[in-house]
Structure formats: structure tokens, C-alpha cells
Design a protein around this motif. Sequence first.
Motif, PDB file in Angstrom:
ATOM      1  N   ARG A 195     -39.879  24.022 -39.334  1.00  0.00           N
ATOM      2  CA  ARG A 195     -38.601  24.735 -39.265  1.00  0.00           C
ATOM      3  C   ARG A 195     -38.503  25.590 -38.005  1.00  0.00           C
ATOM      4  O   ARG A 195     -37.480  25.590 -37.324  1.00  0.00           O
ATOM      5  CB  ARG A 195     -38.431  25.616 -40.506  1.00  0.00           C
ATOM      6  CG  ARG A 195     -37.079  26.324 -40.578  1.00  0.00           C
ATOM      7  CD  ARG A 195     -36.925  27.050 -41.892  1.00  0.00           C
ATOM      8  NE  ARG A 195     -37.751  28.241 -41.941  1.00  0.00           N
ATOM      9  CZ  ARG A 195     -37.340  29.452 -41.540  1.00  0.00           C
ATOM     10  NH1 ARG A 195     -36.120  29.609 -41.059  1.00  0.00           N
ATOM     11  NH2 ARG A 195     -38.143  30.501 -41.629  1.00  0.00           N
ATOM     12  N   TRP A 196     -39.588  26.304 -37.674  1.00  0.00           N
ATOM     13  CA  TRP A 196     -39.550  27.159 -36.493  1.00  0.00           C
ATOM     14  C   TRP A 196     -39.499  26.351 -35.202  1.00  0.00           C
ATOM     15  O   TRP A 196     -38.878  26.758 -34.223  1.00  0.00           O
ATOM     16  CB  TRP A 196     -40.742  28.111 -36.493  1.00  0.00           C
ATOM     17  CG  TRP A 196     -40.531  29.264 -37.425  1.00  0.00           C
ATOM     18  CD1 TRP A 196     -41.148  29.508 -38.612  1.00  0.00           C
ATOM     19  CD2 TRP A 196     -39.583  30.319 -37.246  1.00  0.00           C
ATOM     20  NE1 TRP A 196     -40.664  30.645 -39.192  1.00  0.00           N
ATOM     21  CE2 TRP A 196     -39.696  31.175 -38.380  1.00  0.00           C
ATOM     22  CE3 TRP A 196     -38.654  30.639 -36.256  1.00  0.00           C
ATOM     23  CZ2 TRP A 196     -38.906  32.309 -38.533  1.00  0.00           C
ATOM     24  CZ3 TRP A 196     -37.868  31.774 -36.406  1.00  0.00           C
ATOM     25  CH2 TRP A 196     -38.004  32.596 -37.531  1.00  0.00           C
ATOM     26  N   HIS A 197     -40.157  25.197 -35.194  1.00  0.00           N
ATOM     27  CA  HIS A 197     -40.062  24.332 -34.014  1.00  0.00           C
ATOM     28  C   HIS A 197     -38.629  23.834 -33.840  1.00  0.00           C
ATOM     29  O   HIS A 197     -38.116  23.757 -32.708  1.00  0.00           O
ATOM     30  CB  HIS A 197     -41.021  23.150 -34.142  1.00  0.00           C
ATOM     31  CG  HIS A 197     -42.460  23.519 -33.938  1.00  0.00           C
ATOM     32  ND1 HIS A 197     -42.946  23.991 -32.735  1.00  0.00           N
ATOM     33  CD2 HIS A 197     -43.519  23.482 -34.784  1.00  0.00           C
ATOM     34  CE1 HIS A 197     -44.241  24.229 -32.844  1.00  0.00           C
ATOM     35  NE2 HIS A 197     -44.607  23.930 -34.084  1.00  0.00           N
ATOM     36  N   LEU A 198     -37.978  23.475 -34.950  1.00  0.00           N
ATOM     37  CA  LEU A 198     -36.591  23.022 -34.884  1.00  0.00           C
ATOM     38  C   LEU A 198     -35.656  24.153 -34.467  1.00  0.00           C
ATOM     39  O   LEU A 198     -34.723  23.931 -33.677  1.00  0.00           O
ATOM     40  CB  LEU A 198     -36.160  22.461 -36.249  1.00  0.00           C
ATOM     41  CG  LEU A 198     -36.831  21.154 -36.681  1.00  0.00           C
ATOM     42  CD1 LEU A 198     -36.390  20.776 -38.090  1.00  0.00           C
ATOM     43  CD2 LEU A 198     -36.500  20.031 -35.699  1.00  0.00           C
ATOM     44  N   VAL A 199     -35.901  25.336 -34.981  1.00  0.00           N
ATOM     45  CA  VAL A 199     -35.074  26.494 -34.618  1.00  0.00           C
ATOM     46  C   VAL A 199     -35.155  26.759 -33.125  1.00  0.00           C
ATOM     47  O   VAL A 199     -34.137  26.979 -32.455  1.00  0.00           O
ATOM     48  CB  VAL A 199     -35.517  27.746 -35.416  1.00  0.00           C
ATOM     49  CG1 VAL A 199     -34.886  29.008 -34.823  1.00  0.00           C
ATOM     50  CG2 VAL A 199     -35.124  27.605 -36.879  1.00  0.00           C
ATOM     51  N   ARG A 200     -36.368  26.734 -32.584  1.00  0.00           N
ATOM     52  CA  ARG A 200     -36.529  26.974 -31.147  1.00  0.00           C
ATOM     53  C   ARG A 200     -35.871  25.858 -30.329  1.00  0.00           C
ATOM     54  O   ARG A 200     -35.263  26.118 -29.279  1.00  0.00           O
ATOM     55  CB  ARG A 200     -38.009  27.110 -30.800  1.00  0.00           C
ATOM     56  CG  ARG A 200     -38.617  28.448 -31.196  1.00  0.00           C
ATOM     57  CD  ARG A 200     -40.002  28.631 -30.609  1.00  0.00           C
ATOM     58  NE  ARG A 200     -40.958  27.721 -31.205  1.00  0.00           N
ATOM     59  CZ  ARG A 200     -41.717  28.013 -32.254  1.00  0.00           C
ATOM     60  NH1 ARG A 200     -41.607  29.209 -32.843  1.00  0.00           N
ATOM     61  NH2 ARG A 200     -42.583  27.137 -32.735  1.00  0.00           N
ATOM     62  N   SER A 201     -35.973  24.616 -30.819  1.00  0.00           N
ATOM     63  CA  SER A 201     -35.352  23.492 -30.111  1.00  0.00           C
ATOM     64  C   SER A 201     -33.840  23.655 -30.062  1.00  0.00           C
ATOM     65  O   SER A 201     -33.206  23.466 -29.011  1.00  0.00           O
ATOM     66  CB  SER A 201     -35.716  22.173 -30.801  1.00  0.00           C
ATOM     67  OG  SER A 201     -37.104  21.933 -30.743  1.00  0.00           O
ATOM     68  N   PHE A 202     -33.239  24.021 -31.200  1.00  0.00           N
ATOM     69  CA  PHE A 202     -31.796  24.236 -31.229  1.00  0.00           C
ATOM     70  C   PHE A 202     -31.398  25.439 -30.376  1.00  0.00           C
ATOM     71  O   PHE A 202     -30.304  25.454 -29.786  1.00  0.00           O
ATOM     72  CB  PHE A 202     -31.310  24.424 -32.663  1.00  0.00           C
ATOM     73  CG  PHE A 202     -31.200  23.135 -33.433  1.00  0.00           C
ATOM     74  CD1 PHE A 202     -30.326  22.142 -33.015  1.00  0.00           C
ATOM     75  CD2 PHE A 202     -31.978  22.909 -34.557  1.00  0.00           C
ATOM     76  CE1 PHE A 202     -30.220  20.944 -33.712  1.00  0.00           C
ATOM     77  CE2 PHE A 202     -31.886  21.717 -35.257  1.00  0.00           C
ATOM     78  CZ  PHE A 202     -31.000  20.734 -34.835  1.00  0.00           C
ATOM     79  N   LEU A 203     -32.276  26.419 -30.289  1.00  0.00           N
ATOM     80  CA  LEU A 203     -31.996  27.580 -29.442  1.00  0.00           C
ATOM     81  C   LEU A 203     -31.960  27.171 -27.972  1.00  0.00           C
ATOM     82  O   LEU A 203     -31.074  27.629 -27.215  1.00  0.00           O
ATOM     83  CB  LEU A 203     -33.055  28.657 -29.668  1.00  0.00           C
ATOM     84  CG  LEU A 203     -32.881  29.963 -28.879  1.00  0.00           C
ATOM     85  CD1 LEU A 203     -31.554  30.627 -29.244  1.00  0.00           C
ATOM     86  CD2 LEU A 203     -34.042  30.911 -29.149  1.00  0.00           C
TER      87      LEU A 203
ATOM     88  N   GLU B 172     -42.570  25.025 -43.031  1.00  0.00           N
ATOM     89  CA  GLU B 172     -42.235  26.282 -42.356  1.00  0.00           C
ATOM     90  C   GLU B 172     -42.500  26.183 -40.865  1.00  0.00           C
ATOM     91  O   GLU B 172     -41.701  26.633 -40.025  1.00  0.00           O
ATOM     92  CB  GLU B 172     -43.057  27.425 -42.969  1.00  0.00           C
ATOM     93  CG  GLU B 172     -42.813  28.791 -42.335  1.00  0.00           C
ATOM     94  CD  GLU B 172     -41.419  29.331 -42.596  1.00  0.00           C
ATOM     95  OE1 GLU B 172     -41.020  30.294 -41.920  1.00  0.00           O
ATOM     96  OE2 GLU B 172     -40.718  28.779 -43.472  1.00  0.00           O
TER      97      GLU B 172
ATOM     98  N   GLU C  89     -41.866  21.194 -27.956  1.00  0.00           N
ATOM     99  CA  GLU C  89     -41.924  21.697 -29.324  1.00  0.00           C
ATOM    100  C   GLU C  89     -42.450  20.619 -30.287  1.00  0.00           C
ATOM    101  O   GLU C  89     -43.247  20.903 -31.193  1.00  0.00           O
ATOM    102  CB  GLU C  89     -40.542  22.170 -29.795  1.00  0.00           C
ATOM    103  CG  GLU C  89     -40.050  23.434 -29.126  1.00  0.00           C
ATOM    104  CD  GLU C  89     -40.858  24.666 -29.536  1.00  0.00           C
ATOM    105  OE1 GLU C  89     -41.542  24.618 -30.572  1.00  0.00           O
ATOM    106  OE2 GLU C  89     -40.796  25.683 -28.812  1.00  0.00           O
TER     107      GLU C  89
END
Length: 272
Positions: free
Chosen positions: A19-27, A16, A114
Motif C-alpha cells: 500500500r505504501w509503495h502504491l501511495v508513493r507511486s501515485f504521489l 501494508e 518502488e
Amino acid sequence: MKNKNQAEMSFLEHLEELRWHLVRSFLYIFVFAVLAFIFKNIVFDVILLGPSKPDFFTNRLLCGLAEDLSMPVLCINQEPLSLQNINMTGQFTTHLWVSFLAGVIVAFPLIFWEFWRFIKPALYKEEVESSRGAIFFASILFTIGILFAYYIISPLSVHFLGNYQVSEQVDNIVNLGSYIGTVSSIILASGILFELPMFIYFMSKVGLVTADTLKKYRRHSIVVTLALAAIITPPDVISQILVCLPLILLYEAGIIIARGVEYRRSKELAKQ
């Protein structure tokens, strides 16, 4: 003592968190990609097509040297490079790809940050303190690699490949996708390769490489460097030498870094 809360995180909690680190990176990538997409005139006309133009900084500098040294061969990219698009969706897909690539390059420091935030809780306090500045130095090395490829390798590659002819009966009318692919791959590959000292640093921190090992395989590294230079540059000697020299220096810097890591580790063991 670990630099994290006492309760151990479960595997699902780690996922989890990742996942949030990846989400922020893609953002981050998405935001900068959108900006690159909007300002396409700057991205294409000024930046990507710049190395092919006579008024590009490197081209003007080399032409000035050619005049001072009476060596006309140094003057490059004085003829306009003919570009064409032969696919219906070619320019649009190229626009999308370049925007994404620009987003990755500009967002690199944030992406690395991140990644650092994700692994930081698993490190000891001493390891965190000794790794301060990792994001800064990784970003600096990546930026130097990008600028080196953009101002040195790209104009030389464009000149060599854009003017190379197997016969005078064959004109070079370069496809837009081919030009963009060549320049962008050279720039991105150079930025990644310039991260070699950081890679060696983290490898030596976990004990996978030592300064003696790096010194032992120094000759092998030169062969690998030559191979990499042959892959990311046109097949002319000058471009390959220009790529090889920085990589060899970065490898030597990696040896010094690994020796420093070992020295600090031995001091910590002596205190225990």
C-alpha cells in the motif's frame, strides 16, 4: 539466505508494505501531473502538437532529404493540421488526461523503483546482485521507446492519417481528442513495448522462459510483432516496418539476455 530480516512478514504486513509503495507511486504521478497541468503551453504547443508542425525536427530532416534526393514524397507535415474541439468540456478533460499521462511517463523510473523495493526483500542476495542496474536499464529502454515513437512514428502517423482522404469532397478537420489520443497511445505503447528485454530477463530469472524456447518461437514472434505494429501505427508499410525492426532486434536481444541468465545459473549450480 534471503536479503531480508529473519522474521517472516505476515500477509497483512505485505499488503501494508504494498500500500505504501502504491501511495508513493501515485504521489510521484500526481506531482508531475500537476507540473504538466501548469505548463500546458510547453506540453501542448511544443511537445504534443510538435509532430504536426513544419519546423519539427523530423519533418525538417525528411524535407531536407527530399530536396537532396529529389523525392518530394519524403517531405511531410508541411501543411498546418486543422484541429477543433466540439465538446464543451473537451479541452479541459483533454488537459487533465494529458497531464496524468505526462505524470505517468515522467514518473516511470520512480514507479519502477518502488516496484523493485517491494520485491527486493523476497530475493536472494545473489539475485539482488545480479539484478543491479535493472531500474537504470528499464528507464533507458522506456525512454528510447518514447523518443522513437515521438520522433519517428508520430510525425509519420500524423502525416498519413491527417492527409488521408476517401474523397476530395471531404476535408480533414481533426478533433483535438482524436489527435491527442492517437499520438499519446502511440508514444505510450512504444515505451511499453521497448521493455521487452527487461520482461524477458525477469521471466528467464524465474525459469518461465529459456533461450531455446525463445528461438523456437522466433517466427511466431515476428507475426505477433507485425500485428502489434499494425495496431499502434497507421496502415502504411513504412511505419509498420519502422516499428517491426526495433521490436525484432529487441526480441533477439532478449534471447541473448536469457542465454546469459542461464549461463550464470549453471555456474552457480556448479559451485554448489
